[in-house]
Motif scaffolding. Structure first.
Motif, PDB file in Angstrom:
ATOM      1  N   VAL A 173      24.087  39.434 -70.606  1.00 60.15           N
ATOM      2  CA  VAL A 173      24.161  39.829 -69.203  1.00 60.15           C
ATOM      3  C   VAL A 173      22.836  39.430 -68.536  1.00 60.15           C
ATOM      4  CG1 VAL A 173      24.612  41.723 -67.600  1.00 60.15           C
ATOM      5  CG2 VAL A 173      25.653  41.754 -69.869  1.00 60.15           C
ATOM      6  N   PRO A 174      22.674  38.134 -68.284  1.00 59.80           N
ATOM      7  CA  PRO A 174      21.410  37.686 -67.691  1.00 59.80           C
ATOM      8  C   PRO A 174      21.385  37.866 -66.181  1.00 59.80           C
ATOM      9  CG  PRO A 174      22.842  35.804 -68.000  1.00 59.80           C
ATOM     10  CD  PRO A 174      23.562  37.016 -68.581  1.00 59.80           C
ATOM     11  N   THR A 175      20.189  38.089 -65.653  1.00 54.55           N
ATOM     12  CA  THR A 175      20.001  38.046 -64.210  1.00 54.55           C
ATOM     13  C   THR A 175      19.885  36.574 -63.821  1.00 54.55           C
ATOM     14  OG1 THR A 175      17.599  38.076 -64.363  1.00 54.55           O
ATOM     15  CG2 THR A 175      18.725  40.233 -64.226  1.00 54.55           C
ATOM     16  N   GLU A 176      19.982  36.291 -62.545  1.00 49.72           N
ATOM     17  CA  GLU A 176      19.802  34.897 -62.106  1.00 49.72           C
ATOM     18  C   GLU A 176      18.396  34.417 -62.437  1.00 49.72           C
ATOM     19  OE1 GLU A 176      22.081  32.589 -61.069  1.00 49.72           O
ATOM     20  OE2 GLU A 176      23.426  34.202 -61.668  1.00 49.72           O
ATOM     21  N   GLU A 177      17.413  35.311 -62.360  1.00 48.51           N
ATOM     22  CA  GLU A 177      16.033  34.945 -62.710  1.00 48.51           C
ATOM     23  C   GLU A 177      15.942  34.543 -64.186  1.00 48.51           C
ATOM     24  OE1 GLU A 177      11.498  36.794 -62.798  1.00 48.51           O
ATOM     25  OE2 GLU A 177      13.095  37.930 -61.806  1.00 48.51           O
ATOM     26  N   GLU A 178      16.603  35.301 -65.062  1.00 49.70           N
ATOM     27  CA  GLU A 178      16.591  34.957 -66.490  1.00 49.70           C
ATOM     28  C   GLU A 178      17.285  33.624 -66.744  1.00 49.70           C
ATOM     29  OE1 GLU A 178      16.500  39.252 -68.746  1.00 49.70           O
ATOM     30  OE2 GLU A 178      18.337  38.708 -67.673  1.00 49.70           O
ATOM     31  N   VAL A 179      18.395  33.381 -66.055  1.00 50.14           N
ATOM     32  CA  VAL A 179      19.085  32.090 -66.197  1.00 50.14           C
ATOM     33  C   VAL A 179      18.146  30.968 -65.766  1.00 50.14           C
ATOM     34  CG1 VAL A 179      20.976  30.653 -65.335  1.00 50.14           C
ATOM     35  CG2 VAL A 179      21.410  33.043 -65.942  1.00 50.14           C
TER      36      VAL A 179
END
Length: 181
Positions: free
Chosen positions: A45-51
């Protein structure tokens, strides 16, 4: 499934299998726009920042806009072994749904849930909502019975269980090497 790159453990195998689902040319590269899809396919469940951070760390120098499997596999393995992008527990999800259901009806309406998911926090896209509805909505009532939905989300083992086992194996091997010196 033939991966075509060296795989050292079950975690790397699962990452590479998920990656290959989105490798449309079979060349061990994916469009960076699919990095989030690969992660979500694995149950992360990544955030857009993590992606975006993963894209920055794994994007090919030779082929900008592409991520290559070996680099992706090595980077994401480390993240997973450190529990990054891990989904919330069933208990946390249930508590969150209860906050959204002050009347304790045990369900949310599709309209209300859609409004929340598209306007609050990190908003879902239309496509993400469309992907979620078949799992979330009771086809008879048209509502989201959240206990059932949570069970649907949590019904199988996670890649994080595999990551924990691999991390334990790596730490054990490192400890053994340290004793031999």
């Amino acid at each position: 499934m033939e991966i075509g790159v060296p795989v050292n453990n079950d975690l790397e195998l699962r990452i590479s299998e998920a990656f290959c689902v989105f490798d449309t040319h079979g060349d061990k590269y994916i469009d960076t726009r699919n990095v989030g899809n690969v992660l979500r396919f694995m149950g992360c469940v990544p955030t857009e920042e993590e992606v975006n951070d993963i894209i920055a760390a794994t994007e090919s120098i030779e082929y900008p806009g592409e991520s290559q499997l070996p680099k992706f596999m090595a980077h994401v393995s480390q993240l997973l072994m450190n529990n990054h992008m891990e989904p919330a527990s069933a208990e946390k999800l249930f508590a969150a749904f209860q906050v959204l259901d002050p009347e304790n009806k045990k369900y949310l309406t599709k309209d209300y849930f859609e409004k929340l998911m598209s306007e609050e926090g990190e908003p879902f896209t239309e496509e993400e909502l469309a992907d979620m509805w078949p799992v979330a909505i009771d086809p008879i009532t048209g509502n989201i019975p959240y206990t059932f939905y949570i069970n649907q989300l949590k019904h199988k083992g996670t890649i994080y269980e595999v990551a924990a086992a691999v991390k334990e194996q790596v730490e054990h091997a490192q400890a053994e090497q340290g004793r031999k010196k």
